[in-house]
Enzyme design. Structure first.
Site, PDB file in Angstrom:
ATOM      1  N   LYS A  53       0.772  -1.322  -0.044  1.00  0.00           N
ATOM      2  CA  LYS A  53       0.162   0.503   0.553  1.00  0.00           C
ATOM      3  C   LYS A  53       0.471   0.714  -0.060  1.00  0.00           C
ATOM      4  O   LYS A  53       0.887   2.521  -0.763  1.00  0.00           O
ATOM      5  CB  LYS A  53      -1.232  -0.544   1.631  1.00  0.00           C
ATOM      6  CG  LYS A  53      -2.367  -1.372   1.233  1.00  0.00           C
ATOM      7  CD  LYS A  53      -2.733  -1.269   2.181  1.00  0.00           C
ATOM      8  CE  LYS A  53      -3.835  -1.999   2.306  1.00  0.00           C
ATOM      9  NZ  LYS A  53      -3.995  -2.907   3.518  1.00  0.00           N
ATOM     10  N   GLN A  97      -3.727  -1.424  10.103  1.00  0.00           N
ATOM     11  CA  GLN A  97      -4.219  -2.407   9.824  1.00  0.00           C
ATOM     12  C   GLN A  97      -4.634  -3.492   9.704  1.00  0.00           C
ATOM     13  O   GLN A  97      -4.323  -3.556  11.450  1.00  0.00           O
ATOM     14  CB  GLN A  97      -2.142  -3.029   8.238  1.00  0.00           C
ATOM     15  CG  GLN A  97      -2.613  -4.602   8.689  1.00  0.00           C
ATOM     16  CD  GLN A  97      -3.862  -4.204   6.595  1.00  0.00           C
ATOM     17  OE1 GLN A  97      -3.816  -3.099   6.272  1.00  0.00           O
ATOM     18  NE2 GLN A  97      -3.629  -5.513   5.878  1.00  0.00           N
ATOM     19  N   ASP A 120     -10.331   3.553   4.575  1.00  0.00           N
ATOM     20  CA  ASP A 120     -10.966   1.659   4.414  1.00  0.00           C
ATOM     21  C   ASP A 120     -12.479   1.511   4.337  1.00  0.00           C
ATOM     22  O   ASP A 120     -12.541   0.795   3.848  1.00  0.00           O
ATOM     23  CB  ASP A 120     -10.113   1.481   5.244  1.00  0.00           C
ATOM     24  CG  ASP A 120      -9.101  -0.011   5.234  1.00  0.00           C
ATOM     25  OD1 ASP A 120      -9.203  -0.329   3.914  1.00  0.00           O
ATOM     26  OD2 ASP A 120      -8.359  -0.211   6.222  1.00  0.00           O
TER      27      ASP A 120
HETATM   28  N1  GUN Z   1      -7.180  -6.805   6.878  1.00  0.00           N
HETATM   29  C1  GUN Z   1      -7.527  -6.650   5.691  1.00  0.00           C
HETATM   30  N2  GUN Z   1      -7.654  -6.748   4.523  1.00  0.00           N
HETATM   31  C2  GUN Z   1      -8.118  -4.956   5.076  1.00  0.00           C
HETATM   32  C3  GUN Z   1      -8.308  -3.708   4.642  1.00  0.00           C
HETATM   33  O1  GUN Z   1      -8.455  -3.401   3.690  1.00  0.00           O
HETATM   34  N3  GUN Z   1      -7.489  -2.741   4.450  1.00  0.00           N
HETATM   35  C4  GUN Z   1      -7.288  -3.015   7.011  1.00  0.00           C
HETATM   36  N4  GUN Z   1      -7.875  -1.547   7.130  1.00  0.00           N
HETATM   37  N5  GUN Z   1      -7.221  -3.784   7.343  1.00  0.00           N
HETATM   38  C5  GUN Z   1      -7.243  -5.328   6.328  1.00  0.00           C
END
Ligand code: GUN
Length: 295
Positions: A53, A97, A120
């Protein structure tokens, strides 16, 4: 019949080029989208996602900061970190995350993120806006899947869509998006999960089957209607490649299902690149909104 492969990698590359062009235009106005990612603990999957990311954000010309902390961080310290980026004017998107260590209340942390920086789409405010069909930030994986389905040319209007899995991150928002009264949606949605009595009876009816079960081989060829569009959200680590990288498998038995389906996403190179791309798109939208521009 062998299914058409839906390349998330190609669609993502296309959208990223549009984002890059917009970033350049915004730079002329002195605006730079900013993303802060917060990674807690040692989970290798989470590490590789967050690294990807950040790399993508930098590559697109974003301001990008990554906070990495040990699993022993206190809930209070994590909340303080979120608050720091809520106040940081250079940051328009905050991503914590998931999953978080067991001693931290995930819901509390998500609720602490400024909803206007919740790229998100996990904050209850944005989830609520999604449910009632109002603009906000939509969860990135289902938003990416909507884009893939639209570009695959599949008819969604009145289609039977079956979602396997009911997580807050994928299954639930996916079902909401697909049932929305809107172009590219308007589907009849069924959600199946671990307590569903006869899962195959449902999946076999699906014109579009979206699988976010979190387990390899959850969907086998006998569970798929001939010609269906199959979207595989799974990223299961099933070994190591020759180059030492994690070997990924989806939730769908790809080799067998591709002989039955009309179209299918691969793993890797399917949904994964789209999730990251939608996060970038949300961050760009946030930067524009913060600058008072239409987005
Ligand atoms: N854990 C698994 N997928 C995601 C996501 O799209 N965003 C976040 N913040 N955590 C995750």
């Amino acid at each position: 019949m062998t299914a058409k492969i839906i390349s998330g990698k190609d669609v993502a590359a296309d959208i990223r080029e549009q984002i890059r062009a917009e970033v350049e235009t915004l730079a002329e106005k002195g605006i730079q989208p900013g993303l802060a990612t917060i990674l807690i603990g040692e989970d290798p999957g989470s590490h590789s996602y967050v690294t990807a990311k950040n790399k993508t954000a930098k590559d697109l010309g974003f301001h990008s900061v990554q906070e990495t902390h040990g699993a022993d961080i206190s809930e209070a310290d994590l909340l303080a970190l979120v608050d720091k980026y809520n106040r940081d004017e250079k940051v328009h998107g905050i991503l914590v995350q998931l999953p978080l260590p067991a001693h931290i209340d995930e819901n509390k942390v998500i609720a602490a993120i400024d909803p206007d920086k919740d790229v998100d789409g996990f904050h209850p405010y944005n989830v609520g806006r999604l449910v009632i069909g109002q603009p906000g930030f939509a969860s990135c994986t289902p938003a990416g899947i909507m884009e893939l389905i639209a570009r695959s040319g599949a008819e969604t209007e009145g289609a039977e869509v079956v979602v396997v899995g009911r997580s807050n991150i994928v299954g639930k928002p996916m079902a909401i998006m697909m049932m929305q009264k809107a172009q590219g949606a308007n589907a009849t949605v069924t959600v199946v999960h671990t307590r569903t009595r006869d899962m195959a009876a449902h999946t076999r009816r699906a014109d579009i089957l979206i699988v976010a079960a979190g387990r390899a081989n959850s969907v086998t060829a006998d569970m798929v209607k001939p010609g269906a569009v199959v979207i595989d959200v799974g990223t299961n680590r099933v070994g190591v490649t020759e180059s030492g990288k994690a070997k990924l498998a989806g939730d769908v038995d790809f080799e067998a299902v591709k002989e039955v389906a009309g179209a299918i996403t691969p793993v890797p190179g399917g949904v994964g690149p789209m999730t990251i791309t939608m996060l970038m798109k949300n961050t760009l939208i946030s930067a524009k909104r913060h600058a008072g521009l239409d987005a």
